[in-house]
Structures are given as C-alpha cells and as structure tokens.
Write a protein that holds these residues in place. Structure first.
Motif, short mmCIF file in Angstrom:
data_model
loop_
_atom_site.label_atom_id
_atom_site.label_comp_id
_atom_site.label_asym_id
_atom_site.label_seq_id
_atom_site.Cartn_x
_atom_site.Cartn_y
_atom_site.Cartn_z
N GLY A 14 0.80 -1.22 0.00
CA GLY A 14 0.00 0.00 0.00
C GLY A 14 0.83 1.27 0.00
O GLY A 14 0.34 2.32 -0.37
N ALA A 15 2.10 1.20 0.40
CA ALA A 15 2.96 2.39 0.40
C ALA A 15 3.68 2.45 -0.93
O ALA A 15 4.80 1.99 -1.07
CB ALA A 15 3.95 2.33 1.56
N LEU A 16 3.01 2.99 -1.92
CA LEU A 16 3.57 3.01 -3.26
C LEU A 16 4.30 4.31 -3.53
O LEU A 16 3.95 5.36 -2.97
CB LEU A 16 2.46 2.79 -4.29
N PRO A 17 5.31 4.27 -4.38
CA PRO A 17 6.10 5.48 -4.64
C PRO A 17 5.30 6.50 -5.45
O PRO A 17 4.43 6.15 -6.24
CB PRO A 17 7.26 4.94 -5.47
N THR A 18 5.62 7.74 -5.21
CA THR A 18 5.10 8.82 -6.03
C THR A 18 6.30 9.62 -6.52
O THR A 18 7.34 9.66 -5.86
CB THR A 18 4.14 9.74 -5.25
N ALA A 19 6.15 10.22 -7.65
CA ALA A 19 7.25 11.00 -8.21
C ALA A 19 7.34 12.34 -7.50
O ALA A 19 6.32 13.00 -7.25
CB ALA A 19 7.04 11.21 -9.71
N ALA A 20 8.55 12.72 -7.17
CA ALA A 20 8.79 14.06 -6.66
C ALA A 20 8.73 15.02 -7.85
O ALA A 20 8.86 14.59 -9.00
CB ALA A 20 10.16 14.11 -6.00
N PRO A 21 8.55 16.31 -7.61
CA PRO A 21 8.54 17.25 -8.73
C PRO A 21 9.82 17.12 -9.57
O PRO A 21 10.93 17.05 -9.03
CB PRO A 21 8.47 18.62 -8.04
N GLY A 22 9.66 17.02 -10.87
CA GLY A 22 10.80 16.89 -11.78
C GLY A 22 11.36 15.49 -11.88
O GLY A 22 12.39 15.28 -12.53
N GLU A 23 10.71 14.53 -11.28
CA GLU A 23 11.22 13.16 -11.25
C GLU A 23 10.40 12.25 -12.16
O GLU A 23 9.19 12.39 -12.27
CB GLU A 23 11.15 12.65 -9.81
N VAL A 24 11.10 11.32 -12.79
CA VAL A 24 10.48 10.32 -13.66
C VAL A 24 10.39 9.01 -12.88
O VAL A 24 11.36 8.61 -12.24
CB VAL A 24 11.34 10.10 -14.93
N LEU A 25 9.23 8.34 -12.92
CA LEU A 25 9.10 7.02 -12.31
C LEU A 25 9.43 5.97 -13.37
O LEU A 25 8.94 6.03 -14.49
CB LEU A 25 7.67 6.77 -11.81
N VAL A 26 10.27 5.01 -12.99
CA VAL A 26 10.65 3.92 -13.89
C VAL A 26 10.30 2.60 -13.18
O VAL A 26 11.00 2.18 -12.27
CB VAL A 26 12.15 3.96 -14.23
N TRP A 27 9.20 2.00 -13.57
CA TRP A 27 8.77 0.72 -13.00
C TRP A 27 9.46 -0.39 -13.78
O TRP A 27 9.40 -0.42 -15.01
CB TRP A 27 7.25 0.56 -13.11
N ALA A 42 11.45 -5.67 -18.49
CA ALA A 42 10.61 -4.55 -18.93
C ALA A 42 10.85 -3.34 -18.04
O ALA A 42 11.12 -3.47 -16.85
CB ALA A 42 9.14 -4.94 -18.89
N ALA A 43 10.74 -2.17 -18.65
CA ALA A 43 10.78 -0.89 -17.94
C ALA A 43 9.62 -0.04 -18.45
O ALA A 43 9.49 0.16 -19.66
CB ALA A 43 12.11 -0.18 -18.18
N VAL A 44 8.79 0.41 -17.55
CA VAL A 44 7.67 1.28 -17.87
C VAL A 44 8.01 2.65 -17.31
O VAL A 44 8.13 2.82 -16.09
CB VAL A 44 6.35 0.74 -17.28
N ILE A 45 8.20 3.60 -18.20
CA ILE A 45 8.65 4.93 -17.81
C ILE A 45 7.46 5.88 -17.80
O ILE A 45 6.76 6.01 -18.81
CB ILE A 45 9.74 5.44 -18.78
N CYS A 46 7.25 6.53 -16.66
CA CYS A 46 6.13 7.45 -16.48
C CYS A 46 6.68 8.86 -16.38
O CYS A 46 7.24 9.25 -15.35
CB CYS A 46 5.35 7.09 -15.22
N TRP A 47 6.50 9.62 -17.44
CA TRP A 47 7.00 10.99 -17.49
C TRP A 47 6.07 11.92 -16.74
O TRP A 47 4.88 11.63 -16.56
CB TRP A 47 7.14 11.43 -18.94
N GLU A 53 5.97 5.33 -21.44
CA GLU A 53 6.79 4.64 -22.45
C GLU A 53 7.07 3.23 -21.96
O GLU A 53 7.37 3.05 -20.78
CB GLU A 53 8.14 5.34 -22.55
N GLU A 54 7.02 2.26 -22.85
CA GLU A 54 7.30 0.88 -22.48
C GLU A 54 8.50 0.37 -23.24
O GLU A 54 8.58 0.54 -24.46
CB GLU A 54 6.08 0.00 -22.76
N HIS A 55 9.42 -0.26 -22.53
CA HIS A 55 10.61 -0.86 -23.13
C HIS A 55 10.70 -2.30 -22.62
O HIS A 55 10.45 -2.56 -21.44
CB HIS A 55 11.87 -0.11 -22.68
#
Length: 168
Positions: A14-27, A42-47, A53-55
């Motif tokens: 339940g404690a999931l990460p959130t992006a800080a301002p200016g930060e990209v999340l890469v799952w 796999a890497a799922v990039i959340c701008w 974006e999915e790689h």
C-alpha cells in the motif's frame, strides 16, 4: 555534474512510490522460465506530463536476477542525461545491491562478505555508471503482484519478452 544521490526506500503493501517534482518514475521487472532459462525484462517509464513509455527485451538463456538488473539498466539508459528518476522494483536483490551492498563490494575489490566474487559484476558496474549520468536516482522496493497497474504492466511485458526469447 553533482554525484547522483541514492536513497533507500522500502515500502509496505500500500505504500507506493510517487514521483517528486521533476522526477520520472521507472517501473521495472524481470522474468525467467527456469533459472537459468529464457528470460525477459521490462521498464515502464512514467514521465511528468503523463506520457508512459514501455521498453522490453529478452534473452534465450539467462537468470531472473540478470533480467531484473537489465530492466533497471535499460530504463535508466532510456532517460535523457541529467534526469531525476525513481526506479521502482520488486526485486530485493536489485534494490539492496544498489542501495546497500555495492559500497562494500567495491571496498573489497568486488568480493562478497564471504570472499567470493560478486555475481553479475559487469551489470552492477553498468548500473552504477548509468546512475552517474543522471542528477539523481532513487531506488524504491515494492512487494510484487500487489495489483498496482504499473507493476503488473511491467510484469506482463517481461513475461511476453520471455515468450519472444523462447522463440529465438
């Protein structure tokens, strides 16, 4: 450029990460059928602007740990130099290696506490080099398969890459 900052971050369900301002999340996620066996990453990039974006990719003969590490490495390589990123992984091996173990390994000439050579040294070194191309890389561990859509999407892409690698 300043040295990258690495933060330890453990999460409870339940404690999931959130992006800080200016930060990209890469799952990120890795998968393997057999260990070793065919594997996928796999890497799922959340701008910040909401674009996702999915790689993904795979290997016909690898291990799960290598695929977990490759997912993070390729995710970091997909970011522009100087980015601020939070890499989210369900792999304790990857998270703990990047946030805790690496300092000791380097001090011991890439040996473990028992004196054995560190496994996957080249990938650890590539990951470290990739972090140095960015302003900040934060590492966050999440429990896998807790239903978070981005963790599940990274898993689905990694599993699909296993199937593609099997066909090679």
């Amino acid at each position: 450029m300043p040295s990258p900052v690495r933060h330890r971050s453990r999460s409870l369900p339940g404690a999931l990460p959130t992006a800080a301002p200016g930060e990209v999340l890469v799952w990120t996620d890795g998968a393997c059928q057999g260990n070793p066996g065919p594997g996928g990453w796999a890497a799922v990039i959340c701008w910040e602007d909401g674009v996702v974006e999915e790689h993904s990719g795979g290997s016909p003969h690898t291990t799960n740990n290598i695929m977990e590490m490759t997912a993070a490495l390729e995710g970091l390589r997909a970011l522009p130099p100087g980015s601020r990123a939070c890499v989210v992984t369900d792999s304790r091996y990857l998270h703990d290696g990047m946030t805790s173990w690496m300092t000791g390994w380097k001090a011991k000439q890439w040996r473990t506490a028992s004196g054995s050579p560190v496994k996957n040294r080249e990938l650890w070194q590539a990951l470290e080099a990739a972090t140095h191309t960015h302003e900040q890389v934060r590492w966050h561990w999440v429990r896998g398969h807790i239903g978070h859509p981005l963790n599940e999407r990274a898993d689905a892409l990694a599993v699909a890459a296993v199937e593609a690698a099997r066909a090679v």
